[in-house]
Design a protein around this motif. Structure first.
Motif, PDB file in Angstrom:
ATOM      1  N   VAL A 120       0.836  -1.208   0.000  1.00 33.58           N
ATOM      2  CA  VAL A 120       0.000   0.000   0.000  1.00 33.58           C
ATOM      3  C   VAL A 120       0.870   1.256   0.000  1.00 33.58           C
ATOM      4  O   VAL A 120       0.602   2.209  -0.741  1.00 33.58           O
ATOM      5  CB  VAL A 120      -0.967  -0.013   1.213  1.00 33.58           C
ATOM      6  N   LEU A 121       1.912   1.275   0.806  1.00 36.58           N
ATOM      7  CA  LEU A 121       2.779   2.453   0.840  1.00 36.58           C
ATOM      8  C   LEU A 121       3.551   2.624  -0.462  1.00 36.58           C
ATOM      9  O   LEU A 121       3.790   3.753  -0.901  1.00 36.58           O
ATOM     10  CB  LEU A 121       3.740   2.372   2.023  1.00 36.58           C
ATOM     11  N   GLY A 122       3.936   1.536  -1.087  1.00 35.43           N
ATOM     12  CA  GLY A 122       4.602   1.638  -2.388  1.00 35.43           C
ATOM     13  C   GLY A 122       3.693   2.212  -3.455  1.00 35.43           C
ATOM     14  O   GLY A 122       4.091   3.104  -4.214  1.00 35.43           O
ATOM     15  N   ILE A 123       2.465   1.719  -3.506  1.00 38.22           N
ATOM     16  CA  ILE A 123       1.502   2.242  -4.483  1.00 38.22           C
ATOM     17  C   ILE A 123       1.185   3.703  -4.194  1.00 38.22           C
ATOM     18  O   ILE A 123       1.110   4.535  -5.105  1.00 38.22           O
ATOM     19  CB  ILE A 123       0.220   1.370  -4.488  1.00 38.22           C
ATOM     20  N   ALA A 124       1.023   4.048  -2.911  1.00 42.96           N
ATOM     21  CA  ALA A 124       0.742   5.443  -2.552  1.00 42.96           C
ATOM     22  C   ALA A 124       1.912   6.346  -2.923  1.00 42.96           C
ATOM     23  O   ALA A 124       1.700   7.479  -3.381  1.00 42.96           O
ATOM     24  CB  ALA A 124       0.451   5.545  -1.062  1.00 42.96           C
ATOM     25  N   SER A 125       3.133   5.882  -2.771  1.00 47.83           N
ATOM     26  CA  SER A 125       4.304   6.684  -3.152  1.00 47.83           C
ATOM     27  C   SER A 125       4.330   6.942  -4.656  1.00 47.83           C
ATOM     28  O   SER A 125       4.638   8.056  -5.098  1.00 47.83           O
ATOM     29  CB  SER A 125       5.587   5.975  -2.733  1.00 47.83           C
ATOM     30  N   ILE A 126       4.001   5.923  -5.418  1.00 48.17           N
ATOM     31  CA  ILE A 126       3.977   6.086  -6.875  1.00 48.17           C
ATOM     32  C   ILE A 126       2.891   7.078  -7.281  1.00 48.17           C
ATOM     33  O   ILE A 126       3.111   7.962  -8.120  1.00 48.17           O
ATOM     34  CB  ILE A 126       3.774   4.723  -7.561  1.00 48.17           C
ATOM     35  N   PHE A 130       3.175  11.411  -9.084  1.00 49.80           N
ATOM     36  CA  PHE A 130       2.586  11.989 -10.289  1.00 49.80           C
ATOM     37  C   PHE A 130       1.529  13.057 -10.006  1.00 49.80           C
ATOM     38  O   PHE A 130       0.968  13.622 -10.934  1.00 49.80           O
ATOM     39  CB  PHE A 130       1.984  10.883 -11.158  1.00 49.80           C
ATOM     40  N   ILE A 131       1.259  13.348  -8.753  1.00 50.12           N
ATOM     41  CA  ILE A 131       0.302  14.389  -8.409  1.00 50.12           C
ATOM     42  C   ILE A 131       1.009  15.739  -8.506  1.00 50.12           C
ATOM     43  O   ILE A 131       2.150  15.881  -8.078  1.00 50.12           O
ATOM     44  CB  ILE A 131      -0.261  14.151  -6.996  1.00 50.12           C
ATOM     45  N   PRO A 132       0.342  16.765  -9.061  1.00 53.68           N
ATOM     46  CA  PRO A 132       0.973  18.086  -9.185  1.00 53.68           C
ATOM     47  C   PRO A 132       1.397  18.660  -7.828  1.00 53.68           C
ATOM     48  O   PRO A 132       0.850  18.321  -6.796  1.00 53.68           O
ATOM     49  CB  PRO A 132      -0.105  18.960  -9.819  1.00 53.68           C
ATOM     50  N   ARG A 133       2.373  19.559  -7.859  1.00 51.76           N
ATOM     51  CA  ARG A 133       2.934  20.119  -6.632  1.00 51.76           C
ATOM     52  C   ARG A 133       1.954  21.010  -5.880  1.00 51.76           C
ATOM     53  O   ARG A 133       2.110  21.205  -4.680  1.00 51.76           O
ATOM     54  CB  ARG A 133       4.184  20.930  -6.951  1.00 51.76           C
ATOM     55  N   ASP A 138      -2.262  16.395   3.768  1.00 50.20           N
ATOM     56  CA  ASP A 138      -2.052  16.641   5.190  1.00 50.20           C
ATOM     57  C   ASP A 138      -1.634  15.336   5.874  1.00 50.20           C
ATOM     58  O   ASP A 138      -2.368  14.349   5.853  1.00 50.20           O
ATOM     59  CB  ASP A 138      -3.336  17.181   5.805  1.00 50.20           C
ATOM     60  N   LEU A 139      -0.466  15.337   6.501  1.00 54.41           N
ATOM     61  CA  LEU A 139       0.036  14.139   7.171  1.00 54.41           C
ATOM     62  C   LEU A 139      -0.796  13.761   8.399  1.00 54.41           C
ATOM     63  O   LEU A 139      -0.782  12.614   8.818  1.00 54.41           O
ATOM     64  CB  LEU A 139       1.494  14.322   7.565  1.00 54.41           C
ATOM     65  N   LYS A 140      -1.522  14.726   8.944  1.00 55.80           N
ATOM     66  CA  LYS A 140      -2.390  14.419  10.075  1.00 55.80           C
ATOM     67  C   LYS A 140      -3.527  13.496   9.672  1.00 55.80           C
ATOM     68  O   LYS A 140      -4.140  12.860  10.516  1.00 55.80           O
ATOM     69  CB  LYS A 140      -2.954  15.700  10.678  1.00 55.80           C
ATOM     70  N   LEU A 141      -3.816  13.436   8.397  1.00 60.32           N
ATOM     71  CA  LEU A 141      -4.844  12.526   7.898  1.00 60.32           C
ATOM     72  C   LEU A 141      -4.238  11.255   7.302  1.00 60.32           C
ATOM     73  O   LEU A 141      -4.834  10.184   7.375  1.00 60.32           O
ATOM     74  CB  LEU A 141      -5.703  13.230   6.848  1.00 60.32           C
ATOM     75  N   VAL A 142      -3.066  11.384   6.708  1.00 60.70           N
ATOM     76  CA  VAL A 142      -2.451  10.247   6.026  1.00 60.70           C
ATOM     77  C   VAL A 142      -1.948   9.204   7.018  1.00 60.70           C
ATOM     78  O   VAL A 142      -2.189   8.004   6.850  1.00 60.70           O
ATOM     79  CB  VAL A 142      -1.308  10.720   5.104  1.00 60.70           C
ATOM     80  N   LEU A 143      -1.248   9.641   8.053  1.00 59.95           N
ATOM     81  CA  LEU A 143      -0.674   8.681   8.991  1.00 59.95           C
ATOM     82  C   LEU A 143      -1.726   7.877   9.758  1.00 59.95           C
ATOM     83  O   LEU A 143      -1.594   6.658   9.883  1.00 59.95           O
ATOM     84  CB  LEU A 143       0.293   9.392   9.939  1.00 59.95           C
ATOM     85  N   PRO A 144      -2.801   8.481  10.254  1.00 59.61           N
ATOM     86  CA  PRO A 144      -3.850   7.647  10.852  1.00 59.61           C
ATOM     87  C   PRO A 144      -4.503   6.702   9.843  1.00 59.61           C
ATOM     88  O   PRO A 144      -4.924   5.603  10.201  1.00 59.61           O
ATOM     89  CB  PRO A 144      -4.869   8.658  11.383  1.00 59.61           C
ATOM     90  N   ALA A 145      -4.570   7.110   8.588  1.00 58.37           N
ATOM     91  CA  ALA A 145      -5.118   6.216   7.570  1.00 58.37           C
ATOM     92  C   ALA A 145      -4.210   5.000   7.380  1.00 58.37           C
ATOM     93  O   ALA A 145      -4.700   3.880   7.201  1.00 58.37           O
ATOM     94  CB  ALA A 145      -5.290   6.963   6.247  1.00 58.37           C
ATOM     95  N   VAL A 146      -2.908   5.209   7.424  1.00 56.54           N
ATOM     96  CA  VAL A 146      -1.966   4.088   7.308  1.00 56.54           C
ATOM     97  C   VAL A 146      -2.138   3.139   8.495  1.00 56.54           C
ATOM     98  O   VAL A 146      -2.161   1.915   8.329  1.00 56.54           O
ATOM     99  CB  VAL A 146      -0.514   4.612   7.211  1.00 56.54           C
TER     100      VAL A 146
END
Length: 165
Positions: A120-126, A130-133, A138-146
């Motif tokens: 999952v983390l590999g796919i999310a990194s890929i 490719f997402i624009p800058r 927000d990491l406050k949402l991403v880390l609890p999702a992980v």
């Protein structure tokens, strides 16, 4: 020589098994709860005092102290009990819990969920590459999702393994 005599000879359970167990250290005759209860109360009171000193209970410090103390005492007693009890002195405790079937299910589920996490983390990194800058994540949402994905993966794998038997 019986199993109980061998245990006594090698010092595993010198005084027999009890419902609440005995301590790991010293002579091993002290009940574990005799150490866990006063230590847990002291730790609970220390947490209540810390809450007053930090200012969490600024409106009513005395009430805040007692509320925090009462809420922290039982978890502190449980923590101290787990740290001091010798599991060989507990009635009904398994001799070798690491050899149980549940331990095997846990190991398989944990290794499988770790592989899921890497995937999952590999796919999310890929995808994030490719997402624009100008797109903000927000990491406050991403880390609890992980963490939630990890919990879900482990739970589902464990339940499937348990159902298969």
């Amino acid at each position: 020589m019986t199993v109980e005599q061998a245990r006594t000879k090698w010092g595993r359970t010198k005084w027999g098994r009890t419902k609440w167990g005995r301590t790991k250290f010293g002579t091993g005759r002290t009940p574990a709860m005799a150490i866990a209860l006063p230590s847990g109360v002291v730790l609970g009171m220390a947490g209540g005092l810390l809450s007053v000193l930090v200012g969490v209970t600024a409106s009513n410090p005395a009430l805040g102290f007692w509320v925090f103390t009462s809420c922290l005492t039982m978890p502190a007693v449980a923590l101290v009990y787990v740290l001091v009890v010798d599991r060989n002195t507990l009635e009904g405790a398994a001799e070798r819990p690491d050899d149980s079937i549940e331990s095997g299910w846990y190991d398989k589920a944990a290794s499988g969920s770790f592989a899921d996490l890497i995937l999952v983390l590999g796919i999310a990194s890929i995808i994030l590459t490719f997402i624009p800058r100008d797109f903000f994540v927000d990491l406050k949402l991403v880390l609890p999702a992980v963490v939630a994905v990890c919990f879900a993966s482990f739970g589902v794998r464990y339940l499937v393994l348990r159902r298969k038997g």
